[in-house]
Design a protein around this motif. Structure first.
Motif: not given
Length: 622
Positions: A511-539
């Motif tokens: 729908t043209g929103a380009e996966r905005f706000g749907t990844q569980y990641r750290y913020r990248a230098p540009d402020g977006t959530y496109t950094g490394d995956p969060l180190p959560v351990d749900l197990a």
């Protein structure tokens, strides 16, 4: 009237509930089998004290989250075909408002649950009390009024004697197949503890007959005429088939007439997957076979369905000029949808009447051969989606379903509610028994799967239950895992780790929103959530709540872990790191998700063009 015991309102309510029964087809069973509760100042000295004194008559279940308690009770009711239910009590304020989401889910899905929230003082002496909402323009308003629009019946018990008619009305609604849903009796905390001399008859055992209304002869005749005249009829089985226990009646009709049967999310499993007439799920999450039949059908026979926008592909699916509808439904409201010829009746009674009246009628040989060939083609697609060529590779989501299909028994129950799994399951899962497929898709509530699974396991204690959850859903509401451990409910949780909202991510891309706000990641230098995956351990989280946990990285490990979970007597979590590459068949029909009419980014402009192309095919059936 014979004088009865002197009891508090709470004590009287608990005793009354313990004496209520349902009966259908000669089978009588207890209506309210247990009460979930979290106590605070609004209910601890009222209902809390009453439940403490009456544990043999009314079992108490300790919950961790008010919304989750309602989900558990709703799962219990669905597994019980709406003939048994559970009550839920919470304190005033946040405890009460936490019930709202669960109440909405129950009412949307037409499933009975009794809510007993505490309320502010009816006598108004301590005013405002702790957690009370003050409303200058309405002295009788409390936060419990948020439950009114999501309840099928609501009453506030401001005097002891008012409990008698209110409790009877509550039972009437809970046991009525047309009216049922969430029922709320708001209980001011001072009234809960107030004593009253109750009539003895109030506590007598009472049996509520769950009726099976027969079709009216004129409506039946018109429906039969329409079916006999149709060249390409298609039957859509909804959740009402299950609630009515009408699966055998549906099979008899399909066997006799050869009419193909598609199913909604709530109706899947109405026919076993390998029945020749079963063409799978319908609508946006449906199979190519069912959706192709829907586009060319000249008559659509809905049985126990609400015709949601997923089922109708947002009113683009039934495309043939002159297509007509016959709707068999116990609720007149639903039977008139799609400008249909209504057949207001219980699903089983109506199907039996149709089968008898259609004696000797069968669809054309070419039509039957055509949809059977389409079914065979689709099953090859399912085989390909399930198959894993390399057992040492990380499984995709559809391969997880394929392995689970191998491990699960015919009577096992598979539960899901949200994310991309409902689409994959509706298209691919091969339901082998009426209650195996348990999708809460009326409200599609993230967090339902775990407490809902507990409710199902309580209703069917010898049935293995699989709650399928993504990492996003798990993070919403894992708290009831503690309840599963405490109660010894050996629920199997299959936790698919994909590091974000993959379903909404895909929808955002379309729908043209380009996966905005749907990844569980750290913020990248540009402020977006496109950094490394969060180190959560749900197990580790599941293990910390008392679950046995299997960590899985390969198809082979998955197969071993699922077998171990099914054999275990302990609540078990199978944590699967999945390959997020898409392996499920694409959607076979449209879903109307409006796209921005003006936008600066090219992706959104392109998505709008595609949206307008589909939206032009919408139609009103009149």
């Amino acid at each position: 009237m014979t004088s009865g015991p002197r009891l508090t309102v709470a004590q009287a309510l608990v005793r009354f509930l313990a004496a209520q029964y349902t009966e259908r087809d000669g089978r009588r069973q207890r209506l309210i089998n247990a009460t979930w509760g979290i106590f605070g100042h609004g209910n601890v000295a009222g209902l809390g004290q009453a439940l403490l004194e009456n544990q043999s008559a009314m079992p108490y279940l300790q919950g961790r989250n008010e919304q989750a308690m309602v989900h558990a009770a709703t799962g219990y009711a669905r597994q019980s075909n709406r003939l048994r239910a559970q009550a839920v009590t919470a304190s005033i304020g946040p405890g009460a408002t936490n019930l709202v989401t669960g109440a909405a889910l129950a009412t949307v899905n037409r499933l009975p649950v009794l809510l007993l929230p505490g309320d502010v003082f009816a006598g108004r002496l301590p005013d405002p009390v702790l957690q009370q909402l003050e409303t200058p323009h309405a002295g009788d308003l409390s936060v419990n009024d948020t439950l009114r629009p999501v309840s099928r019946y609501f009453d506030r018990i401001t005097r002891p004697e008012a409990l008698v008619p209110a409790a009877l009305q509550a039972m009437r609604v809970l046991t009525d197949p047309v009216e049922t849903g969430a029922v709320t009796l708001a209980l001011p905390q001072d009234v809960q503890a107030e004593a009253y001399d109750w009539p003895a008859a109030f506590f007598a055992e009472r049996t509520w007959h769950v009726r099976r209304p027969l079709p009216e002869p004129a409506e039946l005749a018109e429906a039969v005429t329409a079916i006999r005249a149709a060249e390409r009829p298609l039957l859509i089985a909804g959740g009402g088939v299950h609630h009515s226990e009408a699966e055998e009646a549906l099979r008899a009709l399909a066997d006799a007439t050869g009419i193909p049967v598609a199913s909604t999310q709530a109706g899947k499993g109405s026919l076993r997957w390998d029945h020749p007439a079963d063409v799978g799920g319908i609508g946006h999450t449906g199979t190519a076979t069912a959706d192709d039949l829907a586009r060319t059908a000249d008559l659509v026979i809905g049985v126990g369905t609400r015709y949601t926008d997923f089922t109708t592909a947002s009113h683009t699916l039934f495309a043939r000029d002159g297509v007509r509808f016959v709707n068999l439904n116990v609720a007149a409201f639903d039977s008139h949808k799609m400008a249909a010829q209504p057949l207001v009746a219980d699903a089983r009674s109506g199907l039996e009447a149709l089968t008898e009246a259609l004696a000797g009628h069968r669809v054309g040989e070419a039509y039957e051969a055509g949809y059977r060939a389409g079914k065979e083609r689709w099953e090859r697609i399912v085989d390909a989606a399930y198959a894993a060529e390399d057992d040492s590779a990380r499984p995709t989501q559809t391969q997880v379903l394929g392995v689970l299909d191998q491990v699960a028994g015919d009577e096992d129950v598979v539960i899901n509610a949200a994310g991309s799994l409902p689409g994959d399951l509706h298209k691919l899962w091969r339901a082998r028994s009426p209650r195996q497929y348990h999708l809460e898709y009326g409200y599609s509530c993230m967090g339902y799967e775990i407490p809902g699974g507990i409710g199902v396991r309580m209703a069917a204690p010898d049935t293995p239950v699989w709650s399928l959850v993504g990492d996003g859903t798990y993070l919403m509401m894992p708290t009831e895992l503690v309840s599963a451990v405490q109660e010894g409910v050996n629920l199997n949780v299959v936790l698919l780790q994909s590091h974000g909202y993959q379903s909404i991510g895909g929808l955002a891309e379309e729908t043209g929103a380009e996966r905005f706000g749907t990844q569980y990641r750290y913020r990248a230098p540009d402020g977006t959530y496109t950094g490394d995956p969060l180190p959560v351990d749900l197990a580790a989280n599941a293990a910390s709540l008392g679950m046995d946990v299997h960590r899985v990285d390969t198809v082979a490990e998955l197969r071993t872990a699922l077998r171990a979970a099914r054999a275990s007597a302990r609540p078990t979590c199978v944590h699967v790191e999945i390959d997020t590459a898409p392996t499920a068949p694409a959607a076979q029909a449209w879903w109307d998700v409006p796209v921005a009419e003006t936008a600066a980014r090219p992706a959104a402009r392109k998505a709008r063009e595609e949206y307008e192309r589909h939206a032009a095919t919408r139609r009103r059936h009149l």
